[in-house]
Design a protein around this motif. Structure first.
Motif, PDB file in Angstrom:
ATOM      1  N   THR A 183       0.812  -1.418   0.047  1.00  0.00           N
ATOM      2  CA  THR A 183       0.006   0.099   0.066  1.00  0.00           C
ATOM      3  C   THR A 183       0.675   1.196  -0.131  1.00  0.00           C
ATOM      4  O   THR A 183       0.467   2.191   0.369  1.00  0.00           O
TER       5      THR A 183
ATOM      6  N   TYR B 255       8.776  12.681   1.773  1.00  0.00           N
ATOM      7  CA  TYR B 255       9.540  12.480   0.341  1.00  0.00           C
ATOM      8  C   TYR B 255       9.933  13.856  -0.162  1.00  0.00           C
ATOM      9  O   TYR B 255       9.219  14.817  -0.223  1.00  0.00           O
TER      10      TYR B 255
ATOM     11  N   ALA C 118      -0.095  -9.697   3.188  1.00  0.00           N
ATOM     12  CA  ALA C 118       0.236 -11.072   2.421  1.00  0.00           C
ATOM     13  C   ALA C 118       1.078 -11.798   3.074  1.00  0.00           C
ATOM     14  O   ALA C 118       2.222 -11.405   3.393  1.00  0.00           O
TER      15      ALA C 118
HETATM   16  C1  LIG Z   1      11.974   6.777   5.838  1.00  0.00           C
HETATM   17  C2  LIG Z   1      12.159   6.876   4.664  1.00  0.00           C
HETATM   18  C3  LIG Z   1      12.546   7.973   3.566  1.00  0.00           C
HETATM   19  C4  LIG Z   1      12.633   8.047   2.249  1.00  0.00           C
HETATM   20  N1  LIG Z   1      12.589   9.144   1.611  1.00  0.00           N
HETATM   21  C5  LIG Z   1      12.605   9.131   0.402  1.00  0.00           C
HETATM   22  C6  LIG Z   1      12.691  10.236  -0.531  1.00  0.00           C
HETATM   23  O1  LIG Z   1      12.713  11.301   0.044  1.00  0.00           O
HETATM   24  N2  LIG Z   1      12.495  10.120  -1.849  1.00  0.00           N
HETATM   25  C7  LIG Z   1      12.724   9.086  -2.388  1.00  0.00           C
HETATM   26  O2  LIG Z   1      12.853   8.894  -3.694  1.00  0.00           O
HETATM   27  N3  LIG Z   1      12.890   7.865  -1.668  1.00  0.00           N
HETATM   28  C8  LIG Z   1      12.850   7.972  -0.648  1.00  0.00           C
HETATM   29  N4  LIG Z   1      12.864   6.821   0.299  1.00  0.00           N
HETATM   30  C9  LIG Z   1      13.082   5.431  -0.459  1.00  0.00           C
HETATM   31  C10 LIG Z   1      12.045   4.903  -0.963  1.00  0.00           C
HETATM   32  O3  LIG Z   1      11.464   5.844  -2.078  1.00  0.00           O
HETATM   33  C11 LIG Z   1      10.809   4.528  -0.101  1.00  0.00           C
HETATM   34  O4  LIG Z   1      11.342   3.499   0.683  1.00  0.00           O
HETATM   35  C12 LIG Z   1       9.551   4.286  -0.891  1.00  0.00           C
HETATM   36  O5  LIG Z   1       8.441   4.182   0.104  1.00  0.00           O
HETATM   37  C13 LIG Z   1       9.518   2.797  -1.416  1.00  0.00           C
HETATM   38  O6  LIG Z   1       8.157   2.831  -1.788  1.00  0.00           O
HETATM   39  P1  LIG Z   1       7.325   1.362  -1.966  1.00  0.00           P
HETATM   40  O7  LIG Z   1       5.900   1.649  -2.412  1.00  0.00           O
HETATM   41  O8  LIG Z   1       8.067   0.514  -3.101  1.00  0.00           O
HETATM   42  O9  LIG Z   1       7.409   0.905  -0.704  1.00  0.00           O
HETATM   43  P2  LIG Z   1       6.919   1.064   0.736  1.00  0.00           P
HETATM   44  O10 LIG Z   1       6.723   2.511   0.781  1.00  0.00           O
HETATM   45  O11 LIG Z   1       8.065   0.603   1.641  1.00  0.00           O
HETATM   46  O12 LIG Z   1       5.846   0.402   0.862  1.00  0.00           O
HETATM   47  C14 LIG Z   1       5.594  -0.881   0.982  1.00  0.00           C
HETATM   48  C15 LIG Z   1       4.068  -1.374   1.242  1.00  0.00           C
HETATM   49  O13 LIG Z   1       4.042  -2.632   1.534  1.00  0.00           O
HETATM   50  C16 LIG Z   1       3.071  -2.824   2.821  1.00  0.00           C
HETATM   51  N5  LIG Z   1       3.601  -4.256   3.045  1.00  0.00           N
HETATM   52  C17 LIG Z   1       4.743  -4.622   3.831  1.00  0.00           C
HETATM   53  N6  LIG Z   1       4.697  -6.000   3.958  1.00  0.00           N
HETATM   54  C18 LIG Z   1       3.631  -6.382   3.353  1.00  0.00           C
HETATM   55  C19 LIG Z   1       2.956  -7.665   3.312  1.00  0.00           C
HETATM   56  N7  LIG Z   1       3.613  -8.825   3.680  1.00  0.00           N
HETATM   57  N8  LIG Z   1       1.723  -7.654   2.678  1.00  0.00           N
HETATM   58  C20 LIG Z   1       1.185  -6.620   2.052  1.00  0.00           C
HETATM   59  N9  LIG Z   1       1.543  -5.468   2.511  1.00  0.00           N
HETATM   60  C21 LIG Z   1       2.947  -5.466   2.895  1.00  0.00           C
HETATM   61  C22 LIG Z   1       3.676  -1.744   3.550  1.00  0.00           C
HETATM   62  O14 LIG Z   1       2.805  -1.869   4.738  1.00  0.00           O
HETATM   63  C23 LIG Z   1       3.663  -0.499   2.838  1.00  0.00           C
HETATM   64  O15 LIG Z   1       2.535   0.105   2.403  1.00  0.00           O
HETATM   65  C24 LIG Z   1      12.737   6.551   1.752  1.00  0.00           C
HETATM   66  C25 LIG Z   1      12.585   5.469   2.461  1.00  0.00           C
HETATM   67  C26 LIG Z   1      12.274   5.500   3.848  1.00  0.00           C
HETATM   68  C27 LIG Z   1      12.216   4.492   4.514  1.00  0.00           C
END
Ligand SMILES: Cc1cc2nc3c(=O)[nH]c(=O)nc-3n(C[C@H](O)[C@H](O)[C@H](O)COP(=O)(O)OP(=O)(O)OC[C@H]3O[C@@H](n4cnc5c(N)ncnc54)[C@H](O)[C@@H]3O)c2cc1C
Length: 397
Positions: free
Chosen positions: A13, A46, A109
């Motif tokens: 999500t 972000y 999941a």
């Molecule tokens: C604190 C932080 C700050 C960051 N700042 C930046 C920034 O400023 N700019 C940038 O480009 N990048 C940034 N990043 C790096 C990256 O962009 C982020 O981690 C981004 O949120 C990744 O997006 P995503 O949707 O792939 O994963 P996430 O945002 O980590 O989302 C993963 C989702 O999967 C869900 N999930 C987890 N396990 C399960 C499961 N078993 N079943 C179903 N759902 C699950 C979680 O609840 C979450 O909703 C940052 C990362 C972090 C951790």
């Protein structure tokens, strides 16, 4: 017994999941989003370069805009004149959710099976979701995409500080300090009286623990004269040098798809850029086998040139990670002083192997002599990880 059938099940999500869901619904597919729903929006604060968000679904969530950013090292200040923005995490999430008609399964999941012609997703609550296609966008520790564990990570501790900071544009890095395992300050103004501050490691095999990050942050803020209530609200651990994931039958996207930049830890620009082509590949292979569709989707985000570029960037990140503090600072100063197009190409998402190799060569030429010697020694001691992607002998890291 809960049993849902849908065209596409998207696990996660976060922004990567919701961007894919949006693309899939635009193409007329039914979507189920499977993952915990957080009422307050996305967790991270972000930031990204303005040109990376223009024209994307998250453009309306921009809540701060500056003409450029600054980097301080002990060697001086580099001003990067490339517009930078902050996204409002609550409105970014609301924007995406607000456009979706997807069924939401508010549960973690636990696994995905591929059964002859369809995927079955299982949740911790015992539900099953049957889908023609599945996307894993569950972040840094994906459910259904295999990755080797990273040795080096980026660790950060972020907080909101209430203080008159006087910062007129973001500090991408304040790398000044004395600790041998270096950390830097990232600071993003929220308004005149509040600033988001984050003590961060560049990329490190043995990063300081979170408590140490917090004490470094407090000490640094005191030195800067930024005093006021500090609310710690972000802790992040980003695996940095794991290489690309295994391109298996469940395609991954976002952090789960290996889209985190190996040098910076940024990912959002890549997700914004690639959700369209990724879902287009899903659509174009709708009538093919799940295996063929998955390969087409992986290739849409990881064409050969990008895989080779990623391997080179990972090599570079490992080299920098293993340097001491003053050498990291010298490296940064030399790199950031390169002509802007080279810096942008290297730090942007999905750079081509030619542009990354070109930037690395220029960076090498600009380094102080003792660092050139270190690079050469490392390249000669273990040539394979550098030579293979350069010559196209190996696609993944
Ligand atoms: C604190 C932080 C700050 C960051 N700042 C930046 C920034 O400023 N700019 C940038 O480009 N990048 C940034 N990043 C790096 C990256 O962009 C982020 O981690 C981004 O949120 C990744 O997006 P995503 O949707 O792939 O994963 P996430 O945002 O980590 O989302 C993963 C989702 O999967 C869900 N999930 C987890 N396990 C399960 C499961 N078993 N079943 C179903 N759902 C699950 C979680 O609840 C979450 O909703 C940052 C990362 C972090 C951790």
């Amino acid at each position: 017994m809960f049993n849902l059938e849908t065209d596409i099940a998207i696990l996660g999500t976060g922004p990567a999941a919701l961007l894919c869901a949006l693309e899939a619904e635009r193409r007329g597919r039914s979507v189920a989003v499977v993952g915990p729903v957080r009422p307050g929006g996305f967790v991270p604060t972000y930031g990204l370069f303005h040109d990376q968000v223009v024209g994307t679904p998250l453009a309306p969530a921009v809540s701060g805009h500056w003409d450029g950013v600054d980097v301080h090292t002990d060697e001086g200040t580099v001003a990067l004149e490339r517009a930078y923005v902050r996204l409002d995490s609550t409105s970014a999430a609301a924007l995406l959710w607000g456009q979706l008609a997807a069924r939401v399964v508010d549960a973690f999941a636990t696994g995905v099976d591929l059964q002859t012609d369809r995927y079955v997703v299982h949740t911790r609550a015992g539900q099953t979701i049957q889908a023609h296609r599945v996307i894993d966008a569950t972040g840094h520790q994906p459910v259904a995409v295999e990755r080797v564990p990273a040795r080096r990570v980026q660790l950060a501790l972020g907080a909101t500080l209430e203080a008159r900071h006087g910062l007129d544009r973001p500090l991408l890095m304040d790398f000044r300090g004395e600790d041998e395992v270096p950390t830097f300050l990232y600071a993003l103004p929220l308004d005149a009286d509040r600033v988001f501050v984050e003590e961060t490691t560049l990329i490190s095999e043995h990063p300081p623990p979170s408590a140490e990050l917090e004490s470094r942050l407090r000490a640094r803020l005191a030195r800067m004269g930024w005093t006021g209530p500090l609310l710690v609200n972000e802790r992040c651990r980003i695996p940095m040098d794991a290489g690309l994931p295994d391109f298996g039958v469940v395609p991954g996207f976002g952090a789960a798809g290996g889209l985190v930049h190996p040098a910076t830890g940024y990912q959002l620009a890549a997700a914004l850029n690639l959700a369209g082509p990724f879902v287009a590949a899903l659509d174009a292979t709708w009538d093919q086998s799940a295996e063929d569709a998955a390969q087409a989707m992986w290739t849409a985000i990881w064409p050969t040139s990008a895989r080779r570029a990623h391997a080179l960037q990972t090599w570079g990140a490992r080299f920098v990670a293993d340097l001491g503090r003053s050498d990291q600072a010298a490296f940064l100063s030399s790199f950031l002083a390169l002509p802007r197009r080279h810096v942008d190409a290297y730090l942007g998402p999905q750079a081509s192997v030619g542009s990354v190799a070109g930037t690395m060569l220029r960076a090498f030429a600009a380094l102080p002599f003792h660092l050139q010697r270190s690079v050469t020694r490392r390249a000669l001691t273990r040539p394979t990880p550098l030579v293979r992607p350069l010559l196209g002998l190996q696609e993944a890291t």
